[in-house]
Design a protein around this motif. Structure first.
Motif, mmCIF file in Angstrom:
data_model
loop_
_atom_site.group_PDB
_atom_site.id
_atom_site.type_symbol
_atom_site.label_atom_id
_atom_site.label_comp_id
_atom_site.label_asym_id
_atom_site.label_seq_id
_atom_site.Cartn_x
_atom_site.Cartn_y
_atom_site.Cartn_z
ATOM 1 N N VAL A 186 -21.185 -12.714 69.551
ATOM 2 C CA VAL A 186 -22.273 -11.758 69.439
ATOM 3 C C VAL A 186 -23.080 -12.013 68.284
ATOM 4 O O VAL A 186 -24.293 -12.097 67.994
ATOM 5 C CB VAL A 186 -21.820 -10.366 69.905
ATOM 6 C CG1 VAL A 186 -23.181 -9.394 69.628
ATOM 7 C CG2 VAL A 186 -21.394 -10.439 71.305
ATOM 8 N N HIS A 187 -22.150 -12.009 66.960
ATOM 9 C CA HIS A 187 -22.888 -12.120 65.676
ATOM 10 C C HIS A 187 -23.437 -13.261 65.612
ATOM 11 O O HIS A 187 -24.695 -13.328 65.111
ATOM 12 C CB HIS A 187 -21.805 -12.062 64.803
ATOM 13 C CG HIS A 187 -21.358 -10.724 64.449
ATOM 14 N ND1 HIS A 187 -21.969 -9.771 63.615
ATOM 15 C CD2 HIS A 187 -20.310 -9.839 64.418
ATOM 16 C CE1 HIS A 187 -21.517 -8.535 63.133
ATOM 17 N NE2 HIS A 187 -20.282 -8.514 63.807
ATOM 18 N N GLN A 188 -22.947 -14.272 66.081
ATOM 19 C CA GLN A 188 -23.690 -15.502 65.858
ATOM 20 C C GLN A 188 -25.029 -15.705 66.941
ATOM 21 O O GLN A 188 -26.124 -16.295 66.443
ATOM 22 C CB GLN A 188 -22.873 -16.736 66.192
ATOM 23 C CG GLN A 188 -21.862 -17.066 65.226
ATOM 24 C CD GLN A 188 -20.806 -18.136 65.416
ATOM 25 O OE1 GLN A 188 -21.253 -19.302 65.626
ATOM 26 N NE2 GLN A 188 -19.603 -17.828 65.511
ATOM 27 N N ALA A 193 -30.790 -15.585 67.016
ATOM 28 C CA ALA A 193 -31.954 -14.879 67.751
ATOM 29 C C ALA A 193 -32.893 -14.448 66.464
ATOM 30 O O ALA A 193 -34.193 -14.780 66.849
ATOM 31 C CB ALA A 193 -31.514 -13.703 68.497
ATOM 32 N N ALA A 194 -32.326 -14.025 65.436
ATOM 33 C CA ALA A 194 -33.072 -13.645 64.540
ATOM 34 C C ALA A 194 -33.900 -14.813 63.807
ATOM 35 O O ALA A 194 -35.161 -14.730 63.513
ATOM 36 C CB ALA A 194 -32.510 -12.915 63.388
ATOM 37 N N THR A 253 -28.277 -9.733 59.770
ATOM 38 C CA THR A 253 -27.687 -11.232 59.626
ATOM 39 C C THR A 253 -28.191 -12.060 58.474
ATOM 40 O O THR A 253 -29.251 -11.791 57.814
ATOM 41 C CB THR A 253 -28.237 -11.853 61.103
ATOM 42 O OG1 THR A 253 -29.303 -12.328 60.932
ATOM 43 C CG2 THR A 253 -27.712 -10.999 62.185
ATOM 44 N N ALA A 254 -27.668 -13.348 58.248
ATOM 45 C CA ALA A 254 -28.206 -14.112 57.294
ATOM 46 C C ALA A 254 -29.491 -14.607 57.626
ATOM 47 O O ALA A 254 -30.306 -15.160 56.700
ATOM 48 C CB ALA A 254 -27.080 -15.507 56.913
ATOM 49 N N GLN A 255 -30.026 -14.498 58.860
ATOM 50 C CA GLN A 255 -31.249 -15.209 59.114
ATOM 51 C C GLN A 255 -32.284 -13.783 59.468
ATOM 52 O O GLN A 255 -33.568 -14.228 59.729
ATOM 53 C CB GLN A 255 -31.308 -15.816 60.550
ATOM 54 C CG GLN A 255 -30.791 -17.289 60.551
ATOM 55 C CD GLN A 255 -29.342 -17.179 60.122
ATOM 56 O OE1 GLN A 255 -28.602 -16.509 60.775
ATOM 57 N NE2 GLN A 255 -28.900 -18.279 59.384
ATOM 58 N N GLY A 256 -31.697 -12.706 59.140
ATOM 59 C CA GLY A 256 -32.800 -11.504 59.317
ATOM 60 C C GLY A 256 -32.264 -10.398 60.101
ATOM 61 O O GLY A 256 -31.088 -10.515 60.624
ATOM 62 N N ALA A 257 -32.934 -9.157 59.961
ATOM 63 C CA ALA A 257 -32.272 -8.136 60.662
ATOM 64 C C ALA A 257 -33.003 -8.124 62.013
ATOM 65 O O ALA A 257 -33.867 -8.557 62.467
ATOM 66 C CB ALA A 257 -33.086 -6.971 60.150
ATOM 67 N N VAL A 258 -31.891 -7.375 62.844
ATOM 68 C CA VAL A 258 -32.263 -7.462 64.321
ATOM 69 C C VAL A 258 -31.965 -6.034 65.023
ATOM 70 O O VAL A 258 -30.960 -5.509 64.708
ATOM 71 C CB VAL A 258 -31.511 -8.576 65.389
ATOM 72 C CG1 VAL A 258 -31.815 -8.176 66.916
ATOM 73 C CG2 VAL A 258 -31.566 -9.723 64.765
ATOM 74 N N ASP A 259 -32.961 -5.404 65.411
ATOM 75 C CA ASP A 259 -32.486 -4.237 66.160
ATOM 76 C C ASP A 259 -32.136 -4.265 67.574
ATOM 77 O O ASP A 259 -32.522 -4.806 68.391
ATOM 78 C CB ASP A 259 -34.131 -3.431 66.292
ATOM 79 C CG ASP A 259 -34.121 -2.055 66.991
ATOM 80 O OD1 ASP A 259 -33.056 -1.321 67.076
ATOM 81 O OD2 ASP A 259 -35.168 -1.388 66.961
ATOM 82 N N VAL A 260 -30.821 -3.711 67.386
ATOM 83 C CA VAL A 260 -30.006 -4.047 68.689
ATOM 84 C C VAL A 260 -29.843 -2.770 69.271
ATOM 85 O O VAL A 260 -29.419 -1.732 68.747
ATOM 86 C CB VAL A 260 -28.440 -4.536 68.209
ATOM 87 C CG1 VAL A 260 -27.710 -5.074 69.613
ATOM 88 C CG2 VAL A 260 -28.825 -5.940 67.419
ATOM 89 N N THR A 261 -29.909 -2.606 70.752
ATOM 90 C CA THR A 261 -29.345 -1.636 71.402
ATOM 91 C C THR A 261 -28.675 -1.836 72.444
ATOM 92 O O THR A 261 -28.757 -2.564 73.303
ATOM 93 C CB THR A 261 -30.753 -0.827 72.199
ATOM 94 O OG1 THR A 261 -31.878 -0.653 71.284
ATOM 95 C CG2 THR A 261 -30.550 0.077 73.104
#
Length: 882
Positions: A186-188, A193-194, A253-261
């Motif tokens: 999931v982290h990857q 996605a970011a 994440t290393a590629q940026g922030a993601v708003d997760v719900t």
């Protein structure tokens, strides 16, 4: 390593297929050509692409059936290890000899990660899949963490399960042990996605692993969860089980922030799939039409293997989200494959080509199968899945094949039913140890160094989970949209505004030829545009309600079967040219500044569509969202969403929604399946002001009700038992245009006859179309002492209004509740106590008149229906009853 699209073709059985006892390479070396035939090389590669997944080592337990990989020996294709590849083949495959090609293809398709494209019918898309899969995905997209970070995440996932198991051995947690690789996967996916520009991810998940996911991905403080297992109730904790909870969190994440719900999910496991699909649809719509492709919002749907294969809502939703009006840009699915459903074995079978993911073949989805103990392959799987979704806006599956170390809910003794599987799972050393061994074999580090890192990571995780419970800066619940800002023009429109909208709506494009029935309707609308005393039927009242909202900036979305015309030809939101494919949508002609309108005919499904619309309404608080059943009883197909979401979502999770559920309702001699919206069942679900249940009886009431639902700042689901054919044709239920500009929705209507209050000795209270039969019966019997009142809102019950109305009629001795439904299927059981309480202090007798209790419902005989209806009316109007 890559192949070109032109190199792909359906594999053909090699000519002269030899037996498995073919001569050895050495015996034939002198007679074989030194250059491998290009056609044989092509067939050899394509057979690996098409059949290699059946031979792959993706089951860590080794229990599932695998196809015999001898069918992929190069000798069976007329190839031998020492043969050289042609220049073109060497360039295409990145190796120079058959032996190296064999080794490379086996490593790609027959190892711990494989690709099954057998469901992908488009040759070009399949070729892209093989080209992309055969590249080094992790390196090309750079989405995977380094091996050390991967190991740390596995340690945290495993350590959490061990901690809860040690402290609360009897706690029901639906452990992730055996599939801990889910956490780094999931982290990857979030990191990838970011990198693609996705800034919102909606996550649907089953019970298994949810608590681990909440703690190790979504930042839920561990102490809150541990307090739950200890039997404590942290402040502000939702009224539901910990493995049902959702959460909204910003994941860095290393590629940026993601708003997760992570959406809330009841025990109906797959029911959340259409809900989260609707949430993503709303999120993408809010981001505007410019968010296409891979950017914007994305759905990451997690499933259990048995539930994904076994629950029909999965298939409904897979189909639904490819339909216009419901498309969400493709979903990345992860199947948490324990190979067992509750206690029944659920192993894959490569020989028979049977997998838990087979239901996704209906949408041509490729499937990546990965061994849950091969954590080093997760990055490659994640990168491929994200690239596929981004390119084709379509679904893709990652089948994470592991096992379930403990029983279904840690209370089961799985040796009782699955002894062989239980013994193998308990003998496994665990994913962390498996990862360490793979890293040692790969030469990444020594075993000693890796075990020291494991110890440090475990200590760090345990230390972090032992801290105090922080506040929730991002909110402890799942995504819940902010309350809508209501438009300033919330008052009823003036007759002049209504007529101006009508003039715009009836203006047709040049050479547009409407159906004769639509043309007659258009002419009625034209008359109303010129005369504010013109009659307004239900169709016009509904369309003008939408017009008033759209003009005020409130979007409208209507979904369901036949909603464009309306099952009973009562809406006519879309007009069709009879000589071409052109359409005309009157409500889209209101001019610049009007809000958006969506009227979409759904596929032939209720369950997934209602779940989708519920999820959408959770996020989109500004839109008036309505779902209409073709017949009221069809809502039976979606009962889970009524019980577990609409009626209880706010109480369990603090999650509000204002979805309107429109259920055509009324007895007309059309049989039990086309009559009732099961009013009694809805009233059983009512409590603590959770629903609005209404049964309007006039077109003017319908107009005001729709506006109220859209504009009320208190967001509640609406259950509207909407009138059927006879009421739409009931002239007495129509109003005048000018009446739409006055007042609002009234939950209780008094008698419109205007007789003096002191002459009223009996009140007959009813709802819906029965009122008009009662009115005609009263005139026939000359029952002037009877007042006819209408209960338009059954819940919340208008207690104060009824009390005041009774007080204004001091001579009333009896109140009759009349319902055309059978005794067990109408409103009587839900409102009896309210009526009794209101009448007790005044000494007023209360009784019910209805059809007798019945198991099947309404009759299919029109003659019998009319006779029953007349008996019911006479019984309600007389003093003796029936």
């Amino acid at each position: 390593m890559s192949t070109s699209s032109s190199s792909f073709s359906e594999p053909r059985p090699p000519q002269g297929w030899p037996s498995y006892g073919s001569p050895t390479q050495d015996a034939q070396a002198d007679t074989l050509p030194m250059l491998a035939p290009a056609e044989a090389v092509r067939d050899f590669a394509d057979w690996h692409r098409q059949r290699g997944h059946a031979c792959a080592r993706v089951d860590p337990l080794g229990l599932s059936a695998r196809a015999d990989d001898r069918m992929l020996r190069p000798q069976l294709f007329g190839l031998y290890p020492h043969q050289a590849l042609s220049t073109d083949d060497a360039e295409r495959h990145g190796v120079t000899h058959v032996a190296a090609l064999d080794e490379r293809l086996k490593a790609i398709y027959c190892g711990d990660l494989t690709l099954d494209c057998s469901a992908v019918r488009d040759a070009g898309r399949a070729a892209w899949c093989f080209d992309t899969f055969e590249q080094d995905m992790a390196a090309s997209l750079e989405t995977g963490p380094d091996q050390g970070a991967l190991l740390d995440r596995l340690v945290a996932a495993q350590a959490w399960e061990e901690l809860v198991g040690e402290r609360h051995p009897h706690g029901k947690r639906f452990s992730l042990e055996g599939c801990e690789s889910l956490i780094p996967l999931v982290h990857q996916l979030l990191a990838g996605a970011a990198q693609q520009g996705v800034d919102q991810v909606v996550l649907g998940a089953p019970h298994r692993g949810r608590v681990n996911l909440l703690v190790n991905v979504l930042g839920l403080p561990a102490q809150e969860v541990l307090e739950h297992f200890a039997g404590q109730e942290p402040a502000g904790w939702p009224q539901d089980l910990v493995y049902h909870l959702g959460r909204r969190h910003t994941v860095e994440t290393a590629q940026g922030a993601v708003d997760v719900t992570l959406a809330f999910n009841p025990s109906h496991l797959q029911s959340v799939f259409p809900v989260v699909s609707g949430m993503v649809h709303a999120a993408r719509a809010a981001q505007g039409p410019g968010t296409q492709g891979d950017a914007g919002a994305m759905l990451l749907a997690l499933h259990g293997d048995a539930a994904f294969a076994g629950q029909g809502v999965v298939m409904e939703t897979l189909h639904l989200t490819r339909h216009p009006g419901y498309h969400i840009g493709g979903t990345v699915h992860i199947v948490i494959n324990n190979q067992v459903g509750f206690t029944a074995a659920h192993a894959m079978d490569g020989v028979q080509h049977r997998y838990c993911t087979d239901v996704a073949r209906m949408v041509d989805a490729p499937v990546l199968r990965v061994n849950a103990e091969a954590a080093d392959q997760l990055g490659r799987a994640a990168a491929f899945a994200l690239a596929y979704r981004a390119r084709f806006q379509a679904d893709v599956l990652i089948d994470l094949v592991g096992y379930r170390r403990h029983g279904h809910s840690e209370h089961d003794v799985q040796e009782l039913t699955r002894p062989q599987m239980a013994h193998r799972t308990l003998a496994r050393p665990g994913v962390v140890q498996a990862c360490v061994e793979r890293l040692v074999r790969a030469g990444v580090a020594s075993r000693e160094a890796l075990m020291q890192r494991v110890a440090r990571a475990r200590a760090a995780a345990l230390a972090g989970w032992g801290g105090p419970v922080p506040q929730h800066p991002d909110g402890g619940g799942a995504r819940q949209a902010a309350p809508a800002q209501l438009p300033t023009r919330a008052n009823p429109p003036t007759p002049g505004q209504l007529q101006a909208w009508l003039r715009s709506m009836v203006a047709l494009p040049d050479d547009f030829r409407p159906h004769a029935q639509v043309e007659a309707l258009r002419q009625r609308w034209q008359r109303a545009a010129a005369d504010e005393t013109a009659p307004v039927d239900w169709c016009l009242a509904e369309n003008l309600a939408y017009a008033s909202l759209l003009a005020a900036g409130v979007p409208v979305r209507i979904s369901g079967m036949d909603v464009q015309r309306g099952t009973f030809f009562h809406r006519h939101a879309v007009w069709h040219d009879q000589a071409s494919l052109r359409t005309h949508v009157p409500l889209l002609q209101l001019g610049a500044g009007a809000a958006g309108l969506t009227v979409v005919n759904s596929p032939l499904a209720e369950e997934a569509v209602l779940g989708f619309e519920y999820g959408r309404s959770v996020l989109d608080t500004r839109t008036l969202a309505l779902w209409e059943a073709q017949f009221g009883d069809f809502v039976n197909e979606a009962q889970v969403y009524l019980d577990q979401y609409l009626s209880s979502g706010e109480a369990k999770w603090g999650q509000t929604a204002a979805l309107g559920v429109l259920l055509p309702h009324g007895y007309e001699g059309n049989g039990p399946e086309h009559s009732t919206g099961y009013l009694s069942r809805f009233l059983l679900l009512c409590g603590d002001d959770n629903l609005r249940v209404v049964c309007p009886s006039t077109a003017v009431q319908w107009f005001h009700l729709l506006r109220q639902q859209a504009l009320d700042p208190v967001r509640k689901p609406l259950i509207a038992l909407t009138p059927k054919g006879s009421l739409y044709a009931e002239a007495a239920s129509h109003g005048e245009l000018q009446a739409l500009s006055r007042g609002g929705f009234a939950p209780l209507l008094g008698d419109d006859r205007g007789q003096p209050a002191e002459q009223v000795h009996r009140v007959v209270l009813s709802s819906g179309k029965l009122h008009y039969d009662l009115a005609r019966g009263r005139e026939e019997l000359q029952a002037h002492e009877v007042a006819l009142w209408r209960l338009e809102q059954l819940y919340p019950f208008p207690r104060l209004t009824l009390t005041a109305l009774l007080a204004a009629h001091p001579q009333v001795k009896e109140l009759v509740w009349a319902q055309e439904e059978h005794l067990n299927q109408g409103a009587w059981s839900g409102i009896r106590d309210e009526l009794t309480q209101a009448c007790r202090a005044r000494g007023i007798r209360v009784r019910c008149v209805s059809r007798v209790a019945n198991a099947a419902g309404a009759t299919a005989s029109v003659h019998l229906h009319r006779r029953e209806q007349r008996e019911l009316v006479l019984g309600a109007l007389s003093s003796a009853g029936v």
